[in-house]
Design an enzyme around this catalytic site. Structure first.
Site, PDB file in Angstrom:
ATOM      1  N   HIS A  34      22.386  31.253  60.380  1.00 22.91           N
ATOM      2  CA  HIS A  34      23.231  32.879  60.823  1.00 22.91           C
ATOM      3  C   HIS A  34      23.163  33.545  59.505  1.00 22.91           C
ATOM      4  O   HIS A  34      23.719  32.540  57.995  1.00 22.91           O
ATOM      5  CB  HIS A  34      24.538  32.737  61.149  1.00 22.91           C
ATOM      6  CG  HIS A  34      25.243  34.090  61.255  1.00 22.91           C
ATOM      7  ND1 HIS A  34      26.343  33.947  59.855  1.00 22.91           N
ATOM      8  CD2 HIS A  34      25.947  34.289  62.283  1.00 22.91           C
ATOM      9  CE1 HIS A  34      27.187  35.368  60.315  1.00 22.91           C
ATOM     10  NE2 HIS A  34      26.915  35.391  62.355  1.00 22.91           N
ATOM     11  N   ARG A  50      25.262  33.701  57.736  1.00 21.04           N
ATOM     12  CA  ARG A  50      26.739  33.821  56.229  1.00 21.04           C
ATOM     13  C   ARG A  50      26.530  32.038  56.139  1.00 21.04           C
ATOM     14  O   ARG A  50      27.575  31.814  55.510  1.00 21.04           O
ATOM     15  CB  ARG A  50      28.117  33.761  57.010  1.00 21.04           C
ATOM     16  CG  ARG A  50      28.582  35.306  56.887  1.00 21.04           C
ATOM     17  CD  ARG A  50      30.339  35.282  57.495  1.00 21.04           C
ATOM     18  NE  ARG A  50      31.248  33.771  55.800  1.00 21.04           N
ATOM     19  CZ  ARG A  50      32.374  33.608  56.272  1.00 21.04           C
ATOM     20  NH1 ARG A  50      32.313  34.186  57.572  1.00 21.04           N
ATOM     21  NH2 ARG A  50      32.879  33.247  55.826  1.00 21.04           N
ATOM     22  N   LYS A  51      25.029  31.419  56.369  1.00 16.46           N
ATOM     23  CA  LYS A  51      24.741  30.104  56.152  1.00 16.46           C
ATOM     24  C   LYS A  51      25.026  30.120  55.116  1.00 16.46           C
ATOM     25  O   LYS A  51      23.840  30.817  54.222  1.00 16.46           O
ATOM     26  CB  LYS A  51      24.304  29.411  57.566  1.00 16.46           C
ATOM     27  CG  LYS A  51      25.263  29.225  58.082  1.00 16.46           C
ATOM     28  CD  LYS A  51      26.952  28.849  58.335  1.00 16.46           C
ATOM     29  CE  LYS A  51      27.561  30.220  59.785  1.00 16.46           C
ATOM     30  NZ  LYS A  51      27.851  29.368  60.976  1.00 16.46           N
ATOM     31  N   SER A  52      23.980  28.570  54.277  1.00 14.50           N
ATOM     32  CA  SER A  52      23.545  28.455  53.311  1.00 14.50           C
ATOM     33  C   SER A  52      21.363  29.566  52.644  1.00 14.50           C
ATOM     34  O   SER A  52      22.234  29.835  51.967  1.00 14.50           O
ATOM     35  CB  SER A  52      22.741  27.157  53.148  1.00 14.50           C
ATOM     36  OG  SER A  52      24.164  26.135  52.906  1.00 14.50           O
TER      37      SER A  52
END
Ligand SMILES: *Cc1c(COP(=O)(O)O)cnc(C)c1O
Length: 374
Positions: free
Chosen positions: A177, A179-181
């Protein structure tokens, strides 16, 4: 407006996607295989399986280990609802466990007290990119014969005692997603060393079908949880940038922590000695007397997007209704839900932006208007 998070993408991803489109081959194929190989190598597991999201990855894991009606699965109360929803989808019972406020991860005492003869698995959440204390969790899982599925949605690149998250439990699940790494828009990955689970995951991910010469033989009632080549190609480019993204975020998090460390009205995120944090989210804990929601509104009015940490599941209508949880049944999780604040943090955040965030937050916290009404 300073956004909470801006994905770190560029020309490379665009070119990779264009190449896939011109190839005419769009569903799971070579690009996904290459993306899986990159993740398996990075995490240090024998296998990696791309999925359409971390939620489908978690669900596929539960299906692969055979979680079913009546089984109990231990899940931290302070997490995104997906961690527990997948348990419900297998007709099993999510047993919510309190957290430690210092790390936002599973409280080991509460975890052990909730193990019964129906308990089949535990899903530790590597909260905001910080690993739970995995050694005691693994000891308990051995003692009681529980499967360990890491919800490492936020934790690609996080480590516990030198080992990558996703390689600690029996299975690890990642999210891509935005907003992830790293991101592919939507997407997920399962990592494992188990040959048996790998075979089951591979079968269930694509309709339960096994290719036999010219057609498929359907051996199980599977799902379609595949990732497309478009996402796969983007994932390959993102993996090349993963360490750069994480080291930029680490530097920023260290600097942000320093600038905030003098403030009495909040606690900065903790990084215990055992861990390497990814700072997927930079989450501070405000003092009890501060009205967190007012802080979010005031920050927004100044052009800074912030949000809560994450959810206390027992306070959400579904879990309260379906599992009879009372408000505050999980004290630390409720406190975290009421008092956590996520500040903007992403690889391209500038020093000027960070200083503006810090100064604005300081001013707002010093304003009597944000003191909670008793
Ligand atoms: C983001 C997240 C998920 C869900 O990931 P998706 O890829 O959006 O399905 C699950 N668990 C945690 C802890 C998350 O942060």
């Amino acid at each position: 407006m300073i956004r909470l998070c801006v994905p770190y993408t560029g020309e490379e991803e665009l070119a990779a996607i264009a190449e896939v489109l011109s190839s005419g081959y769009l569903t799971q194929g070579q690009k996904v295989a290459e993306f899986e190989k990159a993740v398996a190598e990075y995490v240090g597991t024998k296998y990696a399986f791309a999925t359409s999201s971390c939620t489908t990855a978690l669900h596929l894991c539960l299906a692969a280990i055979g979680i079913g009606p009546g089984d109990e699965v231990l899940v931290p109360d302070f997490t995104f609802p997906a961690t527990a929803n997948v348990v419900v989808q297998q007709c099993a019972v999510p047993i919510l466990v309190d957290i430690d406020l210092a790390t936002f991860t599973l409280n080991i005492k509460d975890l052990e007290s909730k193990i019964t003869d129906k308990t089949k698995a535990v899903i530790p959440v590597q909260a905001f990119g910080l690993a739970a204390d995995m050694d005691p969790i693994r000891q308990l899982s051995k003692k009681y014969g529980l499967a360990v599925i890491e919800d490492a949605a936020c934790a690609l690149g996080a480590r516990y005692k030198g080992v990558q998250c996703g390689a600690i439990g029996d299975l690890g699940c990642f999210s891509f997603h935005p907003r992830k790494s790293i991101t592919t828009g939507e997407g997920g990955m399962i990592t494992t060393d188990s040959d048996v689970l790998a075979a089951k995951i591979s079968l269930l991910r694509s309709h339960g079908g096994v290719r036999r010469q010219s057609r498929f033989s359907f051996e199980d009632a599977g799902y379609n949880y595949r990732l497309s080549e478009i996402h796969g190609a983007m994932g390959i480019e993102q993996m090349k940038k993963c360490d750069r993204i994480l080291s930029l975020k680490h530097k920023l998090a260290t600097s942000l922590s320093e600038k905030l460390s003098g403030l009495e009205k909040l606690k900065i995120p903790n990084q215990p000695n055992y861990a390497r944090h990814t700072y997927q989210s930079f989450v501070v804990l405000l003092n009890e007397d501060i009205d967190r929601d007012k802080v979010i509104n005031h920050m927004y009015a100044q052009g800074i997007e912030t949000t809560i940490g994450t959810y206390a599941l027992h306070l959400q209508p579904y879990f309260a209704r379906a599992h009879n949880y009372l408000p505050g049944a999980m004290f630390n999780s409720k406190a975290a839900f009421d008092r956590s604040l996520t500040l903007p943090l992403y690889a391209d955040l500038s020093d000027e932006e960070m200083n503006f965030i810090v100064e604005t937050l300081k001013n707002i916290l010093n304003d009597k208007g944000v003191v909670r009404q008793q």
